[in-house]
Every structure is written in C-alpha cells, then in structure tokens.
Design an enzyme around this catalytic site. Structure first.
Site, PDB file in Angstrom:
ATOM      1  N   TRP A   1      10.440   3.382   0.614  1.00  0.00           N
ATOM      2  CA  TRP A   1       9.749   2.401  -0.229  1.00  0.00           C
ATOM      3  C   TRP A   1      10.326   2.408  -1.644  1.00  0.00           C
ATOM      4  O   TRP A   1      10.528   3.472  -2.225  1.00  0.00           O
ATOM      5  CB  TRP A   1       8.256   2.741  -0.302  1.00  0.00           C
ATOM      6  CG  TRP A   1       7.528   2.415   0.958  1.00  0.00           C
ATOM      7  CD1 TRP A   1       8.086   2.193   2.191  1.00  0.00           C
ATOM      8  CD2 TRP A   1       6.116   2.265   1.111  1.00  0.00           C
ATOM      9  NE1 TRP A   1       7.108   1.922   3.099  1.00  0.00           N
ATOM     10  CE2 TRP A   1       5.882   1.961   2.483  1.00  0.00           C
ATOM     11  CE3 TRP A   1       5.037   2.359   0.245  1.00  0.00           C
ATOM     12  CZ2 TRP A   1       4.605   1.749   2.984  1.00  0.00           C
ATOM     13  CZ3 TRP A   1       3.760   2.154   0.747  1.00  0.00           C
ATOM     14  CH2 TRP A   1       3.553   1.846   2.105  1.00  0.00           C
TER      15      TRP A   1
ATOM     16  N   THR B   1     -11.839 -14.228  -6.530  1.00  0.00           N
ATOM     17  CA  THR B   1     -10.501 -13.620  -6.577  1.00  0.00           C
ATOM     18  C   THR B   1      -9.492 -14.755  -6.561  1.00  0.00           C
ATOM     19  O   THR B   1      -9.826 -15.886  -6.200  1.00  0.00           O
ATOM     20  CB  THR B   1     -10.265 -12.708  -5.363  1.00  0.00           C
ATOM     21  OG1 THR B   1     -10.380 -13.514  -4.189  1.00  0.00           O
ATOM     22  CG2 THR B   1     -11.273 -11.582  -5.296  1.00  0.00           C
TER      23      THR B   1
ATOM     24  N   GLU C   1     -12.897  -7.193  -7.909  1.00  0.00           N
ATOM     25  CA  GLU C   1     -13.875  -6.535  -7.030  1.00  0.00           C
ATOM     26  C   GLU C   1     -14.487  -5.295  -7.663  1.00  0.00           C
ATOM     27  O   GLU C   1     -15.380  -4.668  -7.089  1.00  0.00           O
ATOM     28  CB  GLU C   1     -13.199  -6.126  -5.713  1.00  0.00           C
ATOM     29  CG  GLU C   1     -12.888  -7.277  -4.778  1.00  0.00           C
ATOM     30  CD  GLU C   1     -11.510  -7.887  -5.002  1.00  0.00           C
ATOM     31  OE1 GLU C   1     -10.962  -7.727  -6.117  1.00  0.00           O
ATOM     32  OE2 GLU C   1     -10.987  -8.520  -4.069  1.00  0.00           O
TER      33      GLU C   1
ATOM     34  N   LYS D   1      10.533  -2.519   1.163  1.00  0.00           N
ATOM     35  CA  LYS D   1      10.741  -1.536   2.226  1.00  0.00           C
ATOM     36  C   LYS D   1      12.200  -1.579   2.660  1.00  0.00           C
ATOM     37  O   LYS D   1      12.619  -2.462   3.391  1.00  0.00           O
ATOM     38  CB  LYS D   1       9.787  -1.815   3.387  1.00  0.00           C
ATOM     39  CG  LYS D   1       8.353  -1.626   2.930  1.00  0.00           C
ATOM     40  CD  LYS D   1       7.346  -1.801   4.011  1.00  0.00           C
ATOM     41  CE  LYS D   1       5.968  -1.518   3.444  1.00  0.00           C
ATOM     42  NZ  LYS D   1       5.026  -2.608   3.544  1.00  0.00           N
TER      43      LYS D   1
END
Ligand code: ADP
Length: 547
Positions: free
Chosen positions: A449, A186, A331, A444
């Site tokens: 949000w 990753t 993943e 935020k």
C-alpha cells in the site's frame, strides 16, 4: 440508587441563555452578503433567536420539523442555529456548493418545511423551488430593502420582516435531551448522500469536548474566525463552543479569498481560526505574495483533510502561528482527535515536534478508537501497524436518517459496536493517530500500500507546487501505480523530472510516483476537498511510462 443531583436536560438553548447572561456584551462580527460589516452581541443575538422562534411557531413549525438553510457563516445563520433547535425543531444545514439537483434531492429526503437562504443562493432556489414539495416557504436572509424585485418563487418571505413582526419574549421549552437538534448530509461521493441526525445531548457533549484545552481550546480570551462553513458539520462545533465560553465570533460571509480573510483577521484582532487546508493555501499564498504578517492570530485549526507538513512549517516558522491538526467526520459531529502536544514533548527537538504535530492527534474524551486488520482483530499502538480505523462514542452516528444505507456499525468480539470510518490509520504508543489514507484512496501497488497523503506531502514541500493529488492508475504488472497530479504556483516552474528527483531519500524507491501530470486546477468537492474520484476518472486512460 440514583444520584441526587439536578436532572436538567442538556439542551442547545442553554448555550445561548448562558451566553446572554454571562457574557452578553461579547461581539459577533459578520461580513454580510449585502457587502458591509455587521456587529452584534450574544445578548442581541439571543433576543433575535427568540423572535425567530416565535415566528416559527406562527408558521406552524413544530417539534422535530426540519428547517433548512443554504447560507454562509454569519449572525443570521447563528440565530437559526439557536432559534430552530432551541424550540425543538431540527436545523438542516445544506451545502450550497452541491449541484442544485442534489440540494433538491436532500431537501425532499429530509422533508424540509422551510428553507432559509442567503441572497447569493437565489439562483439555486429559483431552479429547485418547484421540486421542493415539502417546503412551505423560502425565506431570504436579508431585509426588505435588499429583497429581490422579481423571482419565480411563489412563497418567498423576508427574514428581517419575519422576525420584526415578533416579540422577543419566549420561554425555551424543556424536552428530552435525546431529541434531534440538527442534521447534515454526507457529501455522497459514494452513492446518495446520507443524513446524520445530531441530538441536543450529542451536541452539548461535543461542545464541552471542543472547548477543552486539548480539544480546540475555546475560551473567553479568543476571537475566533471559523472559515469552515456552518454547513460543514456545524462549523466543527465552533458556534456552540464560542457561546459556551464567551469567545468573540468573526464570520467571513461569502468572502473566502486570501485578501478578504487577511483583512478581516487583522481588523477584528482574530486570535484563532479554523478551516480546511485549501482555504489556508489561498490565505498563505496571498500573504507570501504581499509580504504580510499576522499581528494577533496565534493559532489555527486545520482539519477536514490532511495538514501538509510544509503548511505546518509555514504557519509555525514564518508566521508564528500554532497549527492544530484535527480529524473528524460528519458522522462524528465532527471532532474525533486533535493534535495538542503533551508535557513530554517539551523535551523534543524541532523536527521530532513537527513529526508529532503532523499527525491527526489524540482522541478527545468521549471518543474511543481502534485500528483493526481485515479480520477485525485489533492492531498494536506502535505507530507502524496500520488498519481500518473504528470509533465509538456519544456523538458518533448510530444510524443514518430514515435508515439509509442499512446498519452502519460493526460489532466486535466483546459485543461493542463501532463505526468504521473508512480511513486507514496508525496509532502510536502515546495515543497519536495518523491517517495513512482514506481506504478508497490508498494506492495498491503489487500487494503493497502506498499512502497518497505521504506522496502529496512530499510534493507540497517543493517551492513551485501549489496543490497536489496522488492517485492510483491501472498498471499491467503492479495493478496500480501512483500518478502525481500537480498545480504549479503562479510564476513558478518545475519539470516532471525535477519533481520526481525531489522524492529521493524522502520515500522508499517503489513509492515514488511513476509519472507527473501538470494541470490548471484539481477538481474540488463541496467542502473544499480534492475530488480524487473525479481525477481517477479523468486519468483513467493515462499511460504510465513503461506500462
Ligand atoms: P466528506 O468529505 O465525505 O463530506 P467529511 O467532511 O465528514 O465527509 O469528511 C470526513 C473524512 O475527511 C474523514 O473520514 C477523513 O478521510 C477526512 N479527514 C478529515 N480530517 C482529516 C485530517 N485531519 N487528515 C486527513 N483526513 C481527514
């Protein structure tokens, strides 16, 4: 009672054996680092992959030994995909755009035994060779004529010499399909990179899913140009799916600019391409500037980052190319969802259809997903409720290489384990998932949000905007407020106030950015995605008006 069917393991070698026997004449075209266009076929590629497997045997590479690559998309890299995994070793594709010290760290962590590299990356090898103590030899992916004259590398070999010395008779071994086949780290934007270790079984199952009509739809009718690098999660599985289906492969090598891509698409009659939005930005910019068209390309797969609605429209309305939005992760091998439309959408008007196509899509069979709230309770599929996106399936990570980062899974109330993607999403009643944001990129503002993707999409629909990123900047009253960072198109002008007015009626008033910063470039990560953590760093001291 067991079924009475043939128990043949799902192995990567079976893909190239199938390609050789059933569509051995299909072409694989590569723009080489050496500068020319190279042509081969699946048959020839299989023969060379077998020579390579013999060469690996001669060098003492055994089962599960890691063999690394630092390479562009091209036929030699595909030979390594099949030759290394086919013999039971593990192909470790490293992203050459990572800083050299990270490449060295990854090589050591993976305990790579050999490192194959394109000549472009010789300077990286020269820098790190001494640190890579597990690497027995570095192999330049070229012929004797192009070998570098002098280098500081003691154990340097030439790819073409290596395989020319070998026979192409080789029996691919049979082994447990759960054996490791390949690995990818990753990007490590948070902490050290982590190794994801795919198996033959996970890869084969993923390949079927990729090829499905509502997956990426890979068939023998296609000529596919994967711009997505073969070091970016196995080019989203395209080198495997193309061999399975018998599709022609066209590789761009190191030339990823708009002009080179367009020329290759036209010359090789490419019908399908795949890449991240920033690559398409370059191609579309070049085409607009020179008033070019596509004569054969019908579809393009856009993933790795959100497909801006303005780009979707440009592909479909201006160029007649269907843009297929897809989502996944390292993943996840990587495909999780693809945004193919359903029969019911035939009745939709254009705007409603674009609204669907802008979403990340439906789960392909093999991937299950759900969204949950902070307490882990599943949220409804109403297209409105948003929560943490969890996934499970046979090509999704169970644990990272060498246990790095601990157990990555969470267990739900029914005892099922899920991988938390780190993305926040909605899922609608038809099963279409839409990413609101990466959880670490959500802004935020006073307990509400704001999706940075939504704000960027509006900016991208302005004709003067080439690229945009929206980040949260500290605010004394609201904790965070959105700052829009913009790169203008060459020769185009737009002011801060004009851009902010562009938001009127498109998002709620409290979501409109507080400020706009114009920059020459947005920092990009190794896989062509915007590095918002770098931007947040850069604008940490930025004073928003009224703050
Ligand atoms: P990294 O970028 O960290 O190297 P990946 O390449 O695996 O890792 O990226 C996975 C992440 O990229 C996803 O979790 C998601 O945030 C983002 N992503 C991938 N595809 C899309 C998409 N179509 N729309 C929005 N975000 C996407």
């Amino acid at each position: 009672m067991l079924g009475l069917m043939q128990d043949i393991p799902l192995l990567i070698s079976s893909l190239i054996v199938h390609a050789d026997r059933h569509h051995g004449d299909v072409e694989i075209v590569s723009r080489r680092v050496e500068g020319d266009i190279h042509r081969t076929t699946y048959r020839e590629l299989h023969s060379r992959a077998k020579r390579l497997a013999n060469a690996l045997d001669a060098l003492g590479i055994g089962m599960s030994d890691r063999v690394a690559t630092l390479a562009w998309n091209g036929y030699r890299h595909v030979e390594l995909y099949y030759g290394v995994a086919g013999k039971g070793a593990v192909l470790h594709t490293i992203n050459p755009r990572l800083p050299a010290d990270q490449v060295a760290w990854i090589t050591q962590h993976a305990e790579d035994t050999l490192l194959f590299f394109d000549l472009t990356f010789l300077p990286i090898i020269e820098k790190i060779a001494a640190q890579c103590t597990t690497v027995k030899a570095f192999v330049a992916m070229t012929d004797a004529a192009h070998m570098p004259a002098t280098t500081g590398i003691a154990n340097l070999m030439c790819y073409e010499d290596l395989i020319a010395a070998q026979d192409d008779r080789y029996e691919w071994p049979a082994f447990d399909e759960r054996v490791a086949s390949s690995m990818c780290y990753t990007s490590g934007t948070t902490g050290n990179p982590k190794g994801v270790l795919y198996s033959h079984r996970s890869t084969l199952l993923h390949t079927f899913a990729v090829a499905m009509p509502d997956g990426l739809s890979v068939s023998a009718k296609e000529a596919i140009l994967p711009v997505v690098p073969m070091f970016h999660v196995n080019a989203w599985g395209i080198p495997y799916a193309a061999a399975m289906a018998g599709a022609k492969l066209v590789f761009p090598g190191p030339a990823l600019d708009g002009k080179s891509l367009h020329e290759l698409i036209e010359a090789e009659k490419v019908t399908l391409s795949a890449g991240v939005p920033t690559v398409w930005q370059g191609l579309l910019g070049h085409m607009e500037q020179h008033d070019l068209r596509f004569s054969t390309m019908r579809r393009t797969i856009v993933g790795g980052a959100a497909l801006p609605p303005a780009m979707l429209r440009t592909f479909e309305e201006r160029y007649g190319v269907t843009a297929l939005h897809a989502w996944g992760m390292t993943e996840m091998s990587p495909i999780g969802t693809a945004c193919a439309t359903r029969a019911k959408h035939a009745a939709c008007d254009r705007e409603a259809l674009f609204a669907v196509k802008g979403k990340q899509g439906r789960a392909v069979f093999g991937v299950d997903m759900k969204i949950v709230d902070q307490a882990g309770t599943e949220l409804p599929w109403d297209g409105i409720a948003f929560g943490d996106l969890l996934v499970r399936g046979p090509w999704i990570v169970n644990e990272y290489f060498r246990g790095e980062g601990g157990n990555p899974l969470v267990t739900d109330a029914s005892g099922l384990t899920w991988f938390p993607t780190g993305d926040v999403a909605t899922i609608d009643a038809d099963g279409y998932m839409q990413i609101t944001d990466r959880s670490k990129d959500v802004i935020k503002s006073g307990g509400e949000w704001i999706s940075s993707i939504d704000i960027e999409n509006v900016a991208m629909s302005h004709p003067a905007v080439a690229m945009s990123a929206c980040i949260g900047v500290a605010h004394p009253k609201w904790d965070e407020r959105p700052l829009l960072v913009v790169v203008k198109k060459p020769g185009k002008e737009v002011t801060r106030d004009e851009l902010l007015r562009h938001y009127e009626g498109k998002v709620a008033k409290w979501q409109v950015p507080d400020d706009v910063a114009f920059v020459d470039a947005i920092p990009m990560g190794a896989t062509g995605k915007m590095l918002k953590n770098k931007l947040r760093e850069q604008f940490r001291e930025h004073r928003l008006p009224g703050a």
